[in-house]
Design an enzyme around this catalytic site. Structure first.
Site, short mmCIF file in Angstrom:
data_model
loop_
_atom_site.label_atom_id
_atom_site.label_comp_id
_atom_site.label_asym_id
_atom_site.label_seq_id
_atom_site.Cartn_x
_atom_site.Cartn_y
_atom_site.Cartn_z
N LYS A 198 0.86 -1.19 0.00
CA LYS A 198 0.00 0.00 0.00
C LYS A 198 0.89 1.23 0.00
O LYS A 198 2.04 1.17 0.45
CB LYS A 198 -0.89 0.03 1.25
CG LYS A 198 -2.12 0.88 1.11
CD LYS A 198 -3.23 0.16 0.37
CE LYS A 198 -4.41 1.05 0.08
NZ LYS A 198 -5.55 0.29 -0.48
N GLY A 227 -20.71 7.54 1.94
CA GLY A 227 -19.65 7.88 0.99
C GLY A 227 -20.22 8.04 -0.40
O GLY A 227 -21.08 7.28 -0.83
N GLY A 250 -18.04 8.61 -3.21
CA GLY A 250 -16.87 8.61 -4.09
C GLY A 250 -17.00 7.45 -5.06
O GLY A 250 -18.10 6.98 -5.34
N ASN A 251 -15.84 6.98 -5.53
CA ASN A 251 -15.83 5.90 -6.50
C ASN A 251 -16.65 4.70 -6.00
O ASN A 251 -17.56 4.22 -6.67
CB ASN A 251 -14.36 5.51 -6.76
CG ASN A 251 -14.24 4.51 -7.88
OD1 ASN A 251 -14.90 3.48 -7.86
ND2 ASN A 251 -13.42 4.81 -8.85
N ALA A 252 -16.33 4.24 -4.80
CA ALA A 252 -16.99 3.05 -4.28
C ALA A 252 -18.47 3.31 -3.98
O ALA A 252 -19.35 2.56 -4.42
CB ALA A 252 -16.25 2.57 -3.02
N GLY A 253 -18.76 4.38 -3.24
CA GLY A 253 -20.12 4.65 -2.80
C GLY A 253 -21.08 4.98 -3.93
O GLY A 253 -22.22 4.49 -3.96
P1 NAD Z 1 -13.19 8.49 -2.87
O1 NAD Z 1 -12.16 9.45 -2.52
O2 NAD Z 1 -13.64 8.40 -4.29
O3 NAD Z 1 -14.51 8.79 -2.00
C1 NAD Z 1 -14.50 8.91 -0.62
C2 NAD Z 1 -15.88 9.41 -0.20
O4 NAD Z 1 -15.94 9.39 1.23
C3 NAD Z 1 -16.19 10.83 -0.62
O5 NAD Z 1 -17.54 10.92 -1.02
C4 NAD Z 1 -15.99 11.65 0.66
O6 NAD Z 1 -16.78 12.82 0.69
C5 NAD Z 1 -16.46 10.63 1.68
N1 NAD Z 1 -15.96 10.93 3.03
C6 NAD Z 1 -14.73 11.36 3.40
N2 NAD Z 1 -14.68 11.53 4.74
C7 NAD Z 1 -15.91 11.18 5.21
C8 NAD Z 1 -16.50 11.13 6.50
N3 NAD Z 1 -15.81 11.50 7.59
N4 NAD Z 1 -17.77 10.68 6.59
C9 NAD Z 1 -18.47 10.33 5.50
N5 NAD Z 1 -17.98 10.37 4.26
C10 NAD Z 1 -16.72 10.78 4.12
O7 NAD Z 1 -12.72 7.08 -2.33
P2 NAD Z 1 -13.19 5.65 -2.81
O8 NAD Z 1 -12.27 5.19 -3.86
O9 NAD Z 1 -14.65 5.65 -3.04
O10 NAD Z 1 -12.84 4.79 -1.49
C11 NAD Z 1 -13.74 4.72 -0.37
C12 NAD Z 1 -13.34 3.55 0.49
O11 NAD Z 1 -13.36 2.36 -0.28
C13 NAD Z 1 -11.93 3.64 1.12
O12 NAD Z 1 -11.93 3.04 2.36
C14 NAD Z 1 -11.11 2.83 0.13
O13 NAD Z 1 -9.94 2.35 0.76
C15 NAD Z 1 -12.08 1.74 -0.21
N6 NAD Z 1 -11.79 1.07 -1.47
C16 NAD Z 1 -11.88 1.70 -2.67
C17 NAD Z 1 -11.57 1.01 -3.82
C18 NAD Z 1 -11.71 1.63 -5.19
O14 NAD Z 1 -11.52 0.92 -6.18
N7 NAD Z 1 -12.05 2.89 -5.31
C19 NAD Z 1 -11.15 -0.32 -3.76
C20 NAD Z 1 -11.08 -0.93 -2.52
C21 NAD Z 1 -11.40 -0.22 -1.38
#
Ligand code: NAD
Length: 421
Positions: A106, A218, A220-223
């Site tokens: 990581k 959330g 972001g990408n995942a949510g």
């Molecule tokens: P991202 O940066 O695209 O989105 C993060 C989201 O979380 C944003 O909407 C942000 O506003 C929100 N956020 C931040 N702080 C917050 C809080 N205190 N309370 C509520 N919401 C909050 O990130 P992502 O890629 O969607 O990743 C989110 C999670 O999923 C992380 O834990 C990441 O490690 C995990 N993840 C992502 C992927 C991927 O492919 N994107 C893969 C595996 C795991």
């Protein structure tokens, strides 16, 4: 006493618990409690106002007994070496549980992307790659995007690495845009994998996805994909969603266009027209069947776990449920499926991208999703079956412990076979 929330201590605690249940060999346990190598770098970047900022960055190699290491890069103001070490450990278990030929790593940089423009971000990304170039490579360690890093950032990083080695090396990094040989289906593979797990878990629990109420933390990408795929694949109703500013709830279901509008016009989903505004804390405790934490670590802890009303918690984020909360949810009868099962679709998608880059032969999105479904459904079944096995012996274990036993067992066997202990 307040619960200890150091992410690396949590990762070690989870390993210790699994080690005890599975009676892991002492030497294997000692090797797996610490990363193989950690690298800290300090990166000077010329900012747009002429000043120089020195950013601190990390890359952690946790274990490579089963293959080259894989793990994302996070750009986050609260990044720390302990977070990166924990995430590298979780990557090790994640790729092992998925049974793909990787070890875990990581990376992260302490930075606030919201205050940086594109040229500062490009400069930081390229400098980070120059600083860690000897530590990565398609046969050594293959980074990918994570929190606040994007396909564009991956493209800059791949380009910089290719400049250093003097030939195109598309397989050095995954999560790239399609123009530079990213994979079809990679963009939503994390959430897609989570959806396949949700389908299987709902079947097991007798939850009708068409009628179920879902909350996603959330945007972001995942949510965001978890939200849109729940609707597209199962016609399910997502009633609550949030970002770092707060949450919005509508028991009739939320509308994507209105969410996007709120986000672009007001900067937050909280600006949604209609529905009921709430805090992130309230979202976690809202009246839903399925809760999908998809933001950051330690959102469900000893202090709020007993207030969770969902029957199924799908950990799409990394580390959203603390060990104390894990126990509380388990005792309450909530099925809490661990991060390294639920969000493994991301790394499985990355694995497909790397395999395509290395072979130079590219697949369709349907081929990607079908292969993803097969791998992640098998992981879910492995976890369910192992829990049953223990239950038949009179021992109840959580899904997380079951997943740990499978993942740690595979890494320990590889180390043993290689003669590491
Ligand atoms: P991202 O940066 O695209 O989105 C993060 C989201 O979380 C944003 O909407 C942000 O506003 C929100 N956020 C931040 N702080 C917050 C809080 N205190 N309370 C509520 N919401 C909050 O990130 P992502 O890629 O969607 O990743 C989110 C999670 O999923 C992380 O834990 C990441 O490690 C995990 N993840 C992502 C992927 C991927 O492919 N994107 C893969 C595996 C795991």
């Amino acid at each position: 006493m307040a619960e200890e929330l150091n992410p690396f201590k949590i990762a070690q605690e989870q390993l210790d618990e699994a080690a005890e249940v599975m009676k892991l060999d002492k030497a294997a346990h000692a090797i797996l409690r610490e990363p193989m190598q950690t690298l800290t770098v300090h990166i000077p970047v010329k900012m747009r106002d002429g000043s120089v900022n020195v950013f601190e960055g990390f890359r952690v190699h946790y274990n490579n007994a089963r293959g080259p290491m894989k793990g994302g890069i996070r750009f986050h103001p609260q990044e720390s070496i302990d977070t990166v070490k924990a995430l590298a450990a979780w990557m090790t278990w994640k790729v092992s549980l998925a049974n793909i030929p990787y070890g875990g790593a990581k990376g992260g940089i302490i930075c606030d992307t919201k205050s940086m423009n594109d040229s500062e971000l490009e400069s930081l990304s390229r400098s980070y790659i120059r600083a860690i170039a000897d530590f990565i490579g398609p046969k050594i360690d293959i980074p990918a995007p994570d929190v606040y890093t994007t396909p564009q950032i991956m493209a800059w990083m791949m380009d910089e690495y290719s400049n250093i080695v003097r030939h195109n090396e598309f397989g050095v990094i995954t999560g790239k845009p399609l123009e530079v040989w990213g994979s079809e289906g990679r963009g939503d593979s994390t959430a897609m994998g989570g959806m396949f797990v949700m389908r299987e878990a709902a079947k097991m629990l007798g939850i009708d996805l068409h009628k179920a109420k879902i909350a996603v933390q959330g945007f972001g990408n995942a949510g965001k994909f978890a939200y849109s795929l729940s609707k597209r694949l199962f016609d399910a109703k997502v009633v609550a969603i949030s970002d770092s500013e707060g949450a919005i709830y509508d028991e009739n279901g939320l509308d994507m266009e209105k969410l996007e509008k709120a986000k672009s016009e007001t900067g937050s989903v909280k600006g949604y027209e209609g529905g009921q505004k709430m805090t992130n804390e309230q979202l976690l405790e809202s009246d839903v069947d399925i809760l999908i934490p998809a933001a950051i670590e330690n959102q469900i802890t000893g202090s709020n776990a007993d207030k969770v009303r969902a029957k199924l918690v799908l950990e799409l984020a990394n580390g959203p449920v603390s060990p104390e909360a894990d126990k509380i949810l388990h005792e309450k009868g909530v099925l809490d499926l661990p991060d390294f099962l639920v969000n493994s679709g991301g790394v499985i998608g990355s694995y497909f991208e790397w395999a395509q880059n290395i072979s130079g032969y590219y697949w369709t999105a349907d081929e990607v999703y079908q292969r993803l479904d097969k791998i992640i459904t098998k992981s879910f079944t492995d976890v369910v079956n192992l829990r049953k096995e223990y239950e038949n012996k009179g021992q109840k274990i959580t899904p997380r412990t079951a997943a740990y036993i499978i993942a740690v067992g595979r890494v320990a066997s590889a180390m043993k076979t290689r003669g590491w202990y």
